[in-house]
Write a protein that holds these residues in place. Structure first.
Motif, PDB file in Angstrom:
ATOM      1  N   THR A 168       2.142  -7.395  33.373  1.00 46.61           N
ATOM      2  CA  THR A 168       1.711  -6.127  32.796  1.00 46.61           C
ATOM      3  C   THR A 168       0.184  -6.043  32.850  1.00 46.61           C
ATOM      4  O   THR A 168      -0.510  -7.037  32.600  1.00 46.61           O
ATOM      5  CB  THR A 168       2.175  -5.990  31.332  1.00 46.61           C
ATOM      6  N   ALA A 169      -0.320  -4.869  33.201  1.00 47.42           N
ATOM      7  CA  ALA A 169      -1.764  -4.670  33.213  1.00 47.42           C
ATOM      8  C   ALA A 169      -2.279  -4.633  31.777  1.00 47.42           C
ATOM      9  O   ALA A 169      -1.716  -3.942  30.919  1.00 47.42           O
ATOM     10  CB  ALA A 169      -2.110  -3.369  33.925  1.00 47.42           C
ATOM     11  N   THR A 170      -3.320  -5.394  31.496  1.00 43.69           N
ATOM     12  CA  THR A 170      -3.842  -5.476  30.134  1.00 43.69           C
ATOM     13  C   THR A 170      -5.023  -4.537  29.883  1.00 43.69           C
ATOM     14  O   THR A 170      -5.518  -4.463  28.770  1.00 43.69           O
ATOM     15  CB  THR A 170      -4.267  -6.917  29.817  1.00 43.69           C
ATOM     16  N   GLY A 171      -5.485  -3.858  30.935  1.00 41.96           N
ATOM     17  CA  GLY A 171      -6.569  -2.904  30.759  1.00 41.96           C
ATOM     18  C   GLY A 171      -7.952  -3.492  30.917  1.00 41.96           C
ATOM     19  O   GLY A 171      -8.947  -2.789  30.878  1.00 41.96           O
ATOM     20  N   ASP A 172      -8.063  -4.802  31.086  1.00 40.68           N
ATOM     21  CA  ASP A 172      -9.354  -5.457  31.257  1.00 40.68           C
ATOM     22  C   ASP A 172      -9.476  -6.132  32.615  1.00 40.68           C
ATOM     23  O   ASP A 172     -10.223  -7.086  32.791  1.00 40.68           O
ATOM     24  CB  ASP A 172      -9.594  -6.472  30.137  1.00 40.68           C
ATOM     25  N   GLY A 173      -8.706  -5.617  33.573  1.00 44.10           N
ATOM     26  CA  GLY A 173      -8.728  -6.181  34.909  1.00 44.10           C
ATOM     27  C   GLY A 173      -7.834  -7.389  35.077  1.00 44.10           C
ATOM     28  O   GLY A 173      -7.794  -7.980  36.155  1.00 44.10           O
ATOM     29  N   GLN A 197      -2.623 -15.173  31.268  1.00 39.65           N
ATOM     30  CA  GLN A 197      -3.311 -14.097  31.959  1.00 39.65           C
ATOM     31  C   GLN A 197      -3.617 -14.534  33.392  1.00 39.65           C
ATOM     32  O   GLN A 197      -3.982 -15.679  33.634  1.00 39.65           O
ATOM     33  CB  GLN A 197      -4.633 -13.730  31.255  1.00 39.65           C
ATOM     34  N   SER A 249      -5.917 -13.515  36.753  1.00 38.60           N
ATOM     35  CA  SER A 249      -7.009 -12.730  37.336  1.00 38.60           C
ATOM     36  C   SER A 249      -7.005 -12.932  38.838  1.00 38.60           C
ATOM     37  O   SER A 249      -6.676 -14.015  39.334  1.00 38.60           O
ATOM     38  CB  SER A 249      -8.357 -13.163  36.750  1.00 38.60           C
TER      39      SER A 249
END
Length: 268
Positions: A12-17, A73, A75
């Motif tokens: 899921t995209a967390t909104g902070d890249g 997370q 990246s």
């Protein structure tokens, strides 16, 4: 309905890249979450980052610390985008610590030339009905390694003496493989398959959790539906480490993935 693999590698995209993941406890083995599963989670993140080139071609991962079930997370960073391949770096982190660092080259396996020429031969595994189901593992083993519930494994009887205290000493384990829910493995899933069997050191009489230091996987083709044949070998145990070479063959008799792993000798 999504497969278990798709659900357990969902992001899921967390909104902070970043992309958020929930590492499922069903992939625990020994002292941490299975390294192949972790690589599959990162592999899925890379595929979602570059949807035009969805297939891993070459992926190398360094394992820095053991992961635990729970939030994580991922990246990603685009390093180079070419006409046929794209290279991306990625990290999976948990509780502020990097668990694995990955360098991956992706492309479109369907767009590659169909020019297979190989001297490799598929592993000679007896028919399914003559092999030993992984479901026969003792309850204690299955409790320590819930990972085993994710697969349907049928071991070559010639390579399973370690299970009854009679390892062959050859450093070879091979088996038929499919997911427990019956769904077919995709190219990202092959990253996991290369680390799904017990450590090959079991066949040397050295059972136990073998922490991975580095794992490189080459994906060669989209696997055909059906059972896979997976073969692991080692030739050298030295300095407290061993290498594990893996081949994955599909139901069409094609070599669809190869890997080499460097791991620590098993811990009790």
């Amino acid at each position: 309905m999504p497969s278990e693999w798709d659900s357990h590698t969902a992001l899921t995209a967390t909104g902070d890249g970043l992309l958020g993941a929930e590492l499922d406890p069903g992939w625990v083995v020994g002292g941490g979450v299975n390294g192949g599963y972790l690589l599959g989670v990162v592999g899925r993140a890379v595929a979602e980052t570059i949807p035009a080139k969805p297939h891993p071609l070459s992926v190398s991962a360094y394992y820095l610390s053991a992961a635990r079930p729970g939030p994580a997370q991922v990246s990603t960073r685009l390093l180079r985008e070419g006409g046929s391949v794209t290279t991306v770096s990625a990290e999976l982190a948990q509780e502020g610590a990097t668990r694995i660092a990955v360098l991956a080259t992706y492309g479109d396996l369907g767009a590659l030339p169909d020019d297979v020429a190989t001297t490799a031969e598929p592993p000679a595994i007896p028919p399914l009905e003559e092999c030993v189901p992984g479901s026969l593992a003792p309850e204690e083993t299955r409790r320590v390694a819930p990972l085993m519930e994710r697969f349907d494994l049928r071991f070559d009887p010639a390579c399973v003496g370690w299970a009854v205290g009679e390892p062959s000493g050859r450093g070879h384990i091979q088996a038929w493989f499919r997911m427990a829910d019956g769904h077919d493995v995709d190219p990202v899933g092959l990253l996991m398959v290369c680390d799904a069997l017990p450590p090959v050191t079991f066949d040397l009489g050295r059972p136990g959790w073998a922490p991975t230091l580095e794992l490189t996987v080459h994906v060669r083709a989209v696997p055909a539906p059906g059972w896979l044949r997976v073969s692991h070998r080692t030739r050298n145990v030295a300095g407290g480490m061993f290498e594990e070479d893996c081949e994955v063959w599909d139901s069409a008799g094609r070599l669809v993935a190869q890997s080499r792993q460097l791991a620590m000798q098993p811990r009790a």
